[in-house]
Design a protein around this motif. Sequence first.
Motif: not given
Length: 424
Positions: A121-146
Motif C-alpha cells: 500500500a505504501d512505503i515511506d522512503g525517508s527511513f531508509l534515506i536517513q540510514r543512507f545518510s548515516e553511511g549504513q547499509v540497510a539489509v531488509i527482509a524481502g517478501f514481508q510487510g505489515i
Amino acid sequence: MARIVMKFGGTSVADIARIRNVARHVKREVDAGHEVAVIVSAMAGKTNELVGWVQDASKAEGSNFNIYDAREYDAVVASGEQVTAGLLALVLQAMGVHARSWQGWQIPLKTDTSHGAARIADIDGSFLIQRFSEGQVAVIAGFQGIAPDNRISTLGRGGSDTSAVAIAAAVNADRCDIYTDVDGVYTTDPRIEPKARRLARISFEEMLEMASLGAKVLQVRSVELAMVHKVRTFVRSSFEDPDAPGMGDFDNPPGTLICDEDEIVEQQVVTGIAYAKDEAQISLRRVADRPGVAAGIFGPLAEANINVDMIVQNISEDGSYTDMTFTVPSGDVAKALAVLEKGKEKVGYDVVQHDDGMSKVSVIGIGMRSHAGVAASAFRALSEKGINIRAITTSEIKISILIDGPYTELAVRTLHSVYGLDKQ
Ligand code: ASP
Ligand code: MG
C-alpha cells in the motif's frame, strides 16, 4: 555516486558460504561509494519447508482437510527472510561494513490485509534515506510487510522481487539490481535453444510479457511495479566472482537491463520467445449466441479462481450458435469442468470437450507495433515443421500460439531462428 537497491534470491543465500559471496558483492558497491540497500529472500527451500509445516500443523486430527488462518501462515513463512537478513548483516559487519538488518514492519512496508498475497500500500522512503545518510547499509527482509491489522503480512510466493522494486521506487534509487542464479534475461530458454543470447536490454512491457508467459526470472508483479514507477531493473548473476572484471562497472555491468523503451536504441522486431507447458484446451460446442453468454461462462470460472488464458470465440454462421474455446492450466481442468457442468443449463451449450498437454508458445517484441507480417512468418515456419496450430491470440506486442505439448521444443527453436535471434 549512485543509490542502488540490491536483491538476492534464495539460491544466492542458500548457505553461509554463499551469503559471504553476496556480502562481497555488497562490499564492492559500498567501497565504490554508492548508497546501498539490500533485500534478501529466505534461504533456498526454506519457504517451502515453512509452508509444509503450516499445512501439517493446521490439519484437523484424523482428516486430510486443511484450512489455515492466513495471519498465522504469514507469521510462520515470513520468518525465513528474517533469518537471512540477520545473517547477511552479521557477515557484512564481520567484513567491516556498517550494516544493520530490518524487518518489513520496521521500515515500515505497509500492505493491505490480504494475508498470504498482500499488495503493497505504501512505503515511506525517508527511513531508509536517513540510514543512507548515516553511511549504513540497510539489509531488509524481502517478501514481508505489515498489514493494517498490525500483523506481519507476506506478498505471495516470489514476492521479494516485488519488495526490492517497491523499495527502489520509494527511495528513488538509480537502479534495482536483482542478483539471481542466471546471468540475465535470454532471447529464449537456453536449456531448449543453446543459441539463445543474453539480452543487453529489454523494455518493461516486453519483460512483463516474458514473465507472464513463462520466463521465471522475476515475479510478474515486480515487473508491473517497475514499469509503473519506471524503476530501471537489472538482472544479473550472484554466482560470478564479485571482483571479476566489469562487475563493479556501474554503467555497464554484465546482465540485462529492464528499462523504458526509449532507452533501447536498436530495437529488434522480435525480442524473445517464451513458452508455457501444461496448458489445457476446453471447448464448448454449440453455445447460444446471445448477450451474456461469455459472462455466464467466465464469471463462475473466475469466482472459482481458475485462471483462464486464451479465449477464442467464433462468429456463428447463422447467428444462433457458436463455439467457445479457452485454455486453463492443466491442473485446473477438473475444477473447470465441474464449474461448467454446474452452469450448463443456464449457459446452454451442447457438449464440452477438453484436451490436456498443450503448450503455449509466444513471440514477443515491441517492434511488432510497426512491422507487418510478423505473425505470418511464425505460422509459415511452424507449418513447414508440421506443427499444428490449435488457437492463436495476439496483442500489440505478442503472438501466442497454442500447440500440442510434444512440439514445444521444436516450436521454440523454429521461431527463435525465424526471427534471427540465433545470430549476432
Ligand atoms: N521466500 C519467498 C518465496 O520463496 C519469497 C521469495 O523468494 O521471493 O516465495
Ligand atoms: Mg524468486
